[in-house]
Design a protein around this motif. Structure first.
Motif, PDB file in Angstrom:
ATOM      1  N   GLN A 112      78.679   0.505 -45.528  1.00  0.00           N
ATOM      2  CA  GLN A 112      78.725  -0.352 -46.708  1.00  0.00           C
ATOM      3  C   GLN A 112      79.837   0.052 -47.665  1.00  0.00           C
ATOM      4  O   GLN A 112      80.174  -0.691 -48.583  1.00  0.00           O
ATOM      5  N   ILE A 113      80.412   1.219 -47.463  1.00  0.00           N
ATOM      6  CA  ILE A 113      81.483   1.704 -48.338  1.00  0.00           C
ATOM      7  C   ILE A 113      82.817   1.474 -47.624  1.00  0.00           C
ATOM      8  O   ILE A 113      83.499   2.408 -47.229  1.00  0.00           O
ATOM      9  N   VAL A 114      83.172   0.221 -47.462  1.00  0.00           N
ATOM     10  CA  VAL A 114      84.414  -0.134 -46.770  1.00  0.00           C
ATOM     11  C   VAL A 114      85.154  -1.189 -47.584  1.00  0.00           C
ATOM     12  O   VAL A 114      84.641  -1.715 -48.565  1.00  0.00           O
ATOM     13  N   ASN A 115      86.353  -1.550 -47.119  1.00  0.00           N
ATOM     14  CA  ASN A 115      87.213  -2.454 -47.870  1.00  0.00           C
ATOM     15  C   ASN A 115      86.828  -3.924 -47.750  1.00  0.00           C
ATOM     16  O   ASN A 115      87.427  -4.768 -48.389  1.00  0.00           O
ATOM     17  N   GLY A 116      85.902  -4.287 -46.935  1.00  0.00           N
ATOM     18  CA  GLY A 116      85.475  -5.677 -46.820  1.00  0.00           C
ATOM     19  C   GLY A 116      86.059  -6.399 -45.639  1.00  0.00           C
ATOM     20  O   GLY A 116      85.672  -7.529 -45.347  1.00  0.00           O
ATOM     21  N   ALA A 117      86.994  -5.801 -44.939  1.00  0.00           N
ATOM     22  CA  ALA A 117      87.561  -6.433 -43.752  1.00  0.00           C
ATOM     23  C   ALA A 117      86.589  -6.265 -42.587  1.00  0.00           C
ATOM     24  O   ALA A 117      85.613  -5.526 -42.663  1.00  0.00           O
ATOM     25  N   ALA A 118      86.875  -6.967 -41.516  1.00  0.00           N
ATOM     26  CA  ALA A 118      86.054  -6.846 -40.319  1.00  0.00           C
ATOM     27  C   ALA A 118      86.935  -6.418 -39.159  1.00  0.00           C
ATOM     28  O   ALA A 118      88.137  -6.652 -39.147  1.00  0.00           O
ATOM     29  N   GLY A 119      86.330  -5.781 -38.186  1.00  0.00           N
ATOM     30  CA  GLY A 119      87.065  -5.396 -36.985  1.00  0.00           C
ATOM     31  C   GLY A 119      88.070  -4.297 -37.244  1.00  0.00           C
ATOM     32  O   GLY A 119      87.802  -3.342 -37.983  1.00  0.00           O
ATOM     33  N   PRO A 120      89.287  -4.425 -36.679  1.00  0.00           N
ATOM     34  CA  PRO A 120      90.274  -3.348 -36.784  1.00  0.00           C
ATOM     35  C   PRO A 120      90.801  -3.137 -38.198  1.00  0.00           C
ATOM     36  O   PRO A 120      91.356  -2.089 -38.496  1.00  0.00           O
ATOM     37  N   GLY A 121      90.632  -4.100 -39.080  1.00  0.00           N
ATOM     38  CA  GLY A 121      91.137  -3.950 -40.438  1.00  0.00           C
ATOM     39  C   GLY A 121      90.187  -3.228 -41.366  1.00  0.00           C
ATOM     40  O   GLY A 121      90.513  -2.941 -42.513  1.00  0.00           O
ATOM     41  N   GLN A 122      89.007  -2.907 -40.893  1.00  0.00           N
ATOM     42  CA  GLN A 122      88.004  -2.272 -41.734  1.00  0.00           C
ATOM     43  C   GLN A 122      88.365  -0.804 -41.969  1.00  0.00           C
ATOM     44  O   GLN A 122      88.623  -0.059 -41.031  1.00  0.00           O
ATOM     45  N   ARG A 123      88.396  -0.410 -43.241  1.00  0.00           N
ATOM     46  CA  ARG A 123      88.757   0.954 -43.604  1.00  0.00           C
ATOM     47  C   ARG A 123      87.777   1.481 -44.647  1.00  0.00           C
ATOM     48  O   ARG A 123      87.303   0.725 -45.499  1.00  0.00           O
ATOM     49  N   PRO A 124      87.496   2.777 -44.596  1.00  0.00           N
ATOM     50  CA  PRO A 124      86.646   3.351 -45.650  1.00  0.00           C
ATOM     51  C   PRO A 124      87.403   3.387 -46.973  1.00  0.00           C
ATOM     52  O   PRO A 124      88.631   3.468 -47.001  1.00  0.00           O
ATOM     53  N   VAL A 125      86.661   3.302 -48.053  1.00  0.00           N
ATOM     54  CA  VAL A 125      87.263   3.354 -49.378  1.00  0.00           C
ATOM     55  C   VAL A 125      86.537   4.411 -50.200  1.00  0.00           C
ATOM     56  O   VAL A 125      85.469   4.885 -49.827  1.00  0.00           O
ATOM     57  N   ILE A 126      87.121   4.756 -51.325  1.00  0.00           N
ATOM     58  CA  ILE A 126      86.446   5.649 -52.248  1.00  0.00           C
ATOM     59  C   ILE A 126      85.541   4.765 -53.102  1.00  0.00           C
ATOM     60  O   ILE A 126      86.007   3.882 -53.821  1.00  0.00           O
ATOM     61  N   ALA A 127      84.248   4.987 -53.004  1.00  0.00           N
ATOM     62  CA  ALA A 127      83.267   4.130 -53.676  1.00  0.00           C
ATOM     63  C   ALA A 127      83.065   4.558 -55.116  1.00  0.00           C
ATOM     64  O   ALA A 127      83.417   5.677 -55.518  1.00  0.00           O
ATOM     65  N   THR A 128      82.492   3.654 -55.880  1.00  0.00           N
ATOM     66  CA  THR A 128      82.168   3.974 -57.268  1.00  0.00           C
ATOM     67  C   THR A 128      80.825   4.690 -57.329  1.00  0.00           C
ATOM     68  O   THR A 128      79.991   4.549 -56.446  1.00  0.00           O
ATOM     69  N   ARG A 129      80.663   5.425 -58.385  1.00  0.00           N
ATOM     70  CA  ARG A 129      79.394   6.157 -58.567  1.00  0.00           C
ATOM     71  C   ARG A 129      78.226   5.190 -58.747  1.00  0.00           C
ATOM     72  O   ARG A 129      77.092   5.541 -58.439  1.00  0.00           O
ATOM     73  N   ASN A 130      78.512   3.979 -59.236  1.00  0.00           N
ATOM     74  CA  ASN A 130      77.440   3.004 -59.442  1.00  0.00           C
ATOM     75  C   ASN A 130      76.717   2.663 -58.133  1.00  0.00           C
ATOM     76  O   ASN A 130      75.505   2.478 -58.113  1.00  0.00           O
ATOM     77  N   LEU A 131      77.461   2.581 -57.066  1.00  0.00           N
ATOM     78  CA  LEU A 131      76.861   2.243 -55.772  1.00  0.00           C
ATOM     79  C   LEU A 131      75.862   3.304 -55.343  1.00  0.00           C
ATOM     80  O   LEU A 131      74.736   3.002 -54.955  1.00  0.00           O
TER      81      LEU A 131
END
Length: 162
Positions: A112-131
């Motif tokens: 759930q802590i990803v950039n929103g893309a699907a498949g090969p474009g999906q990358r992890p992101v630095i999430a906010t503390r709120n999440l």
């Protein structure tokens, strides 16, 4: 064929066709099948009502959902609908409290802590503390005994304030 004129071969006048007695059977020959199917259907319906009666809302579910909503507002995470939260999380927290320190749960949270893309474009992101804070509040209200395992997992995440 004989000379006397009486047939003796395959065409000797004997009827060897299969007897079709479908139209002469009584109408209730399938009664046992119908009664068995009906009893099975009624039995499954009763079992379904008894076994899956977990969606009943109770006063305890409402109070926990109200407490969670208040904690969300106090933490500045926005508002949540109390009725929907009570239906989803119930009294015991539902799926959120089913072994939250499990590797599968942690992997699901990581997805759930990803950039929103699907498949090969999906990358992890630095999430906010709120999440993470929102998930922590759910565990804090519904299954506080599992909080230490979630905190150990959340300490390893790279988080940002905004």
């Amino acid at each position: 064929m004989t000379t006397s004129g009486t047939p003796t071969g395959p065409d000797d006048g004997v009827n060897v066709a299969a007897v079709d007695d479908l139209h002469t059977r009584p109408e209730n020959t399938h009664l046992i099948i119908y009664l068995t199917a009906f009893a099975l259907f009624v039995g499954l319906a009763v079992w379904g009502l008894v076994a899956f009666d977990n969606n009943k809302r109770s006063a305890e579910a409402d109070s926990k959902a109200t407490e969670l909503a208040l904690r969300y507002q106090q933490a500045g995470l926005g508002t949540i609908e109390v009725n929907a939260t009570a239906r989803v999380l119930g009294v015991d927290g539902g799926a959120a409290c089913t072994d939250p320190g499990n590797s599968l749960r942690e992997g699901t949270f990581d997805q759930q802590i990803v950039n929103g893309a699907a498949g090969p474009g999906q990358r992890p992101v630095i999430a906010t503390r709120n999440l993470v804070e929102g998930a922590r509040l759910v565990i804090e209200v519904y299954c506080p005994d599992e909080l230490s395992g979630f905190d150990r997992y959340a300490d390893d995440l790279k988080l940002t304030d905004e």
